[in-house]
Design an enzyme around this catalytic site. Structure first.
Site, short mmCIF file in Angstrom:
data_model
loop_
_atom_site.label_atom_id
_atom_site.label_comp_id
_atom_site.label_asym_id
_atom_site.label_seq_id
_atom_site.Cartn_x
_atom_site.Cartn_y
_atom_site.Cartn_z
N GLY A 201 0.81 -1.21 0.00
CA GLY A 201 0.00 0.00 0.00
C GLY A 201 0.84 1.25 0.00
O GLY A 201 2.07 1.20 -0.11
N ASP A 202 0.18 2.38 0.14
CA ASP A 202 0.88 3.66 0.14
C ASP A 202 1.06 4.15 1.57
O ASP A 202 1.02 3.36 2.53
CB ASP A 202 0.13 4.68 -0.71
CG ASP A 202 -1.30 4.93 -0.23
OD1 ASP A 202 -1.67 4.41 0.86
OD2 ASP A 202 -2.05 5.63 -0.94
N GLY A 206 0.74 2.39 5.50
CA GLY A 206 1.84 2.39 6.47
C GLY A 206 1.46 3.07 7.77
O GLY A 206 1.83 2.59 8.86
N GLU A 244 16.48 3.73 8.75
CA GLU A 244 17.58 3.88 7.79
C GLU A 244 17.11 4.91 6.78
O GLU A 244 16.24 4.64 5.95
CB GLU A 244 17.89 2.52 7.14
CG GLU A 244 19.27 2.45 6.51
CD GLU A 244 19.28 2.89 5.06
OE1 GLU A 244 19.66 4.07 4.82
OE2 GLU A 244 18.91 2.10 4.20
#
Length: 472
Positions: A201-202, A206, A244
């Site tokens: 998903g986008d 998230g 990261e």
């Protein structure tokens, strides 16, 4: 047109329930390539529920058993190497030969290396009368980017799974090919139900995952701006985070450095994957007196980097991932041109293919320390050259950004280069072109994030330490 409309939840491939979709285009032909159905909040809920149900059993299995599953996944992925490389070429734009070696074969090797290092990383220790055990942190939300899709997924999944965690992976919707292969590999390896769940998903998908109370840790790779938001959200809920993030990595050429070697390394690093690499060397710091020589060498070196169709064996630079990203990178180049920096290479020197999300590599010289091009991550084939008069100034320039992901130092004296490397505030420094070490810790200082991936260090990111006091 390929349709990726299923997610891996609780051991089954299930149709996505979200209404949103994304259409991605071949980065070279610009033709529609695939549609991706986004996971909904309900899909996230089901994935987290499955992970929590599987956690007690998975975390109690032996390290050897968990490592064996990693090896089985690696074997299953290897059987799909060519398919995954083709997907990366189409979606991301990296030339095929490089994609196979860097984007596919290297991550598969990392699954095996992580399995081999697990016993060492998770071994119990004694501290006087205390037994120190290493326990899995719990349920991990792993959120990964598009630029090195299998590599970034592997760095999180292999370490988290072998540590005894269950994972909900939210990969980028822009690079779905390797994700489909991974789901098939997990099923082929007979990974227990719920241990690995994948919801594509986008950003909204998230965010639902990060906010879910059933998530114990968030491991994210992406932009620094997104990392700040994730850290704030996770911090409010006291969730562990590993980030990261971006970089603006510098290579310092000391006065006695091998000029040709410095330039070859800088161009190779900066232009790899058309600059779509977080740890790329995007700043080259050279002695002021040697700037004309470096300028000439850079022009000659760039002429050898052929830009073209990534499926063509002769191409060294492919397109960028999307039209939107091409526009973003092009805007950085245009602003640098307007600033009247020394254009060592510009888009007038390169004939671009008629189609595709191509950007001509650009090199700007004598870029000021406070310039946008010296401070911000472009994420494209753009190199900024800076000059110095003293070693102190060179170190200050290298450390003079908010980032601290990677770097390099060059000198005829390895000892001298090492002394300078020790002064750089970055997570991974190459001395005289030393090769990448997948077993070493990878991660950054400052705005480049927190936590480490790779080898035993990456596994340790997913554990909690527990001290059991024993009677004396």
């Amino acid at each position: 047109m390929i349709h990726y409309h299923q997610h891996l939840i609780d051991g089954d491939m299930r149709a996505a329930t979200g209404a949103a979709t994304t259409t991605i285009h071949d980065s070279t032909t610009e033709e529609p390539l695939a549609t991706i159905a986004h996971g909904s909040a309900a899909d996230v809920e089901a994935a987290v529920k499955a992970a929590r149900a599987a956690f007690a059993r998975w975390s109690s299995t032996s390290v050897e058993q968990r490592a064996a599953y990693l090896l089985a996944i690696a074997d299953a992925l290897e059987a799909q190497s060519d398919r995954m490389a083709d997907s990366v070429v189409a979606e991301v734009g990296m030339p095929l030969k490089l994609a196979l070696r860097i984007q596919v074969q290297a991550p598969i090797a990392a699954w095996r290396t992580t399995a081999a290092r697990a016993a060492e990383a998770l071994a119990e220790t004694r501290v006087a009368h205390s037994l120190v055990t290493k326990e899995p942190v719990g349920i991990v939300a792993a959120i990964t980017p598009w630029n090195y899709p299998l590599h970034q997924i592997t760095a999180k999944l292999a370490a988290a799974l072998v540590a005894g965690c269950c994972v909900v992976l939210k990969p980028s919707e822009l690079a779905p090919g390797v994700v489909a292969a991974l789901c098939e590999a997990a099923l082929e390896a007979r990974l227990p139900r719920g241990v690995l769940n994948v919801v594509v998903g986008d950003r909204s998908t998230g965010e639902a995952l990060i906010a879910h109370p059933g998530i114990d840790m968030v491991s994210f790779t992406g932009s620094t701006a997104a990392g700040r938001q994730i850290a704030a959200s996770a911090g409010a809920r006291l969730k562990r985070v590993a980030l990261e993030l971006g970089g603006k990595s510098a290579s310092i050429a000391l006065p006695d450095a091998d000029l040709a070697a410095v330039v070859k390394h800088a161009l190779s690093s900066c232009m790899l994957n058309s600059g779509q690499t977080c740890s790329a060397i995007t700043r080259l710091i050279v002695p002021d007196a040697q700037y004309p020589a470096y300028r000439e060498q850079l022009r000659g070196g760039l002429a050898n980097l052929r830009i073209g169709d990534p499926r063509d064996a002769g191409s060294r630079l492919g397109p960028l991932v999307s039209a939107a990203h091409r526009s973003r990178v092009s805007a950085y180049i245009e602003r640098a041109q307007q600033a009247s920096y020394d254009e060592i290479a510009d888009d007038t020197q390169t004939v671009l293919p008629a189609r595709g999300y191509f950007v001509a590599p650009a090199i700007f010289g004598r870029v000021p320390a406070d310039a946008e091009l010296a401070q911000e991550e472009v994420f494209g084939p753009v190199l900024a050259v800076q000059t110095y008069s003293t070693e102190e100034e060179a170190v200050a320039l290298a450390n003079g950004t908010p980032y601290g992901l990677a770097g390099a130092v060059w000198s005829a004296s390895a000892e001298h280069a090492l002394r300078v490397a020790r002064r750089l505030r970055a997570g991974q420094i190459d001395v005289n072109g030393a090769p990448f070490n997948a077993s070493a810790p990878f991660g950054g200082f400052g705005a480049s994030g927190m936590g480490r991936e790779g080898g035993t260090f990456g596994i340790e990111d997913f554990i909690e330490l527990r001290a059991i006091q024993l009677p004396q």
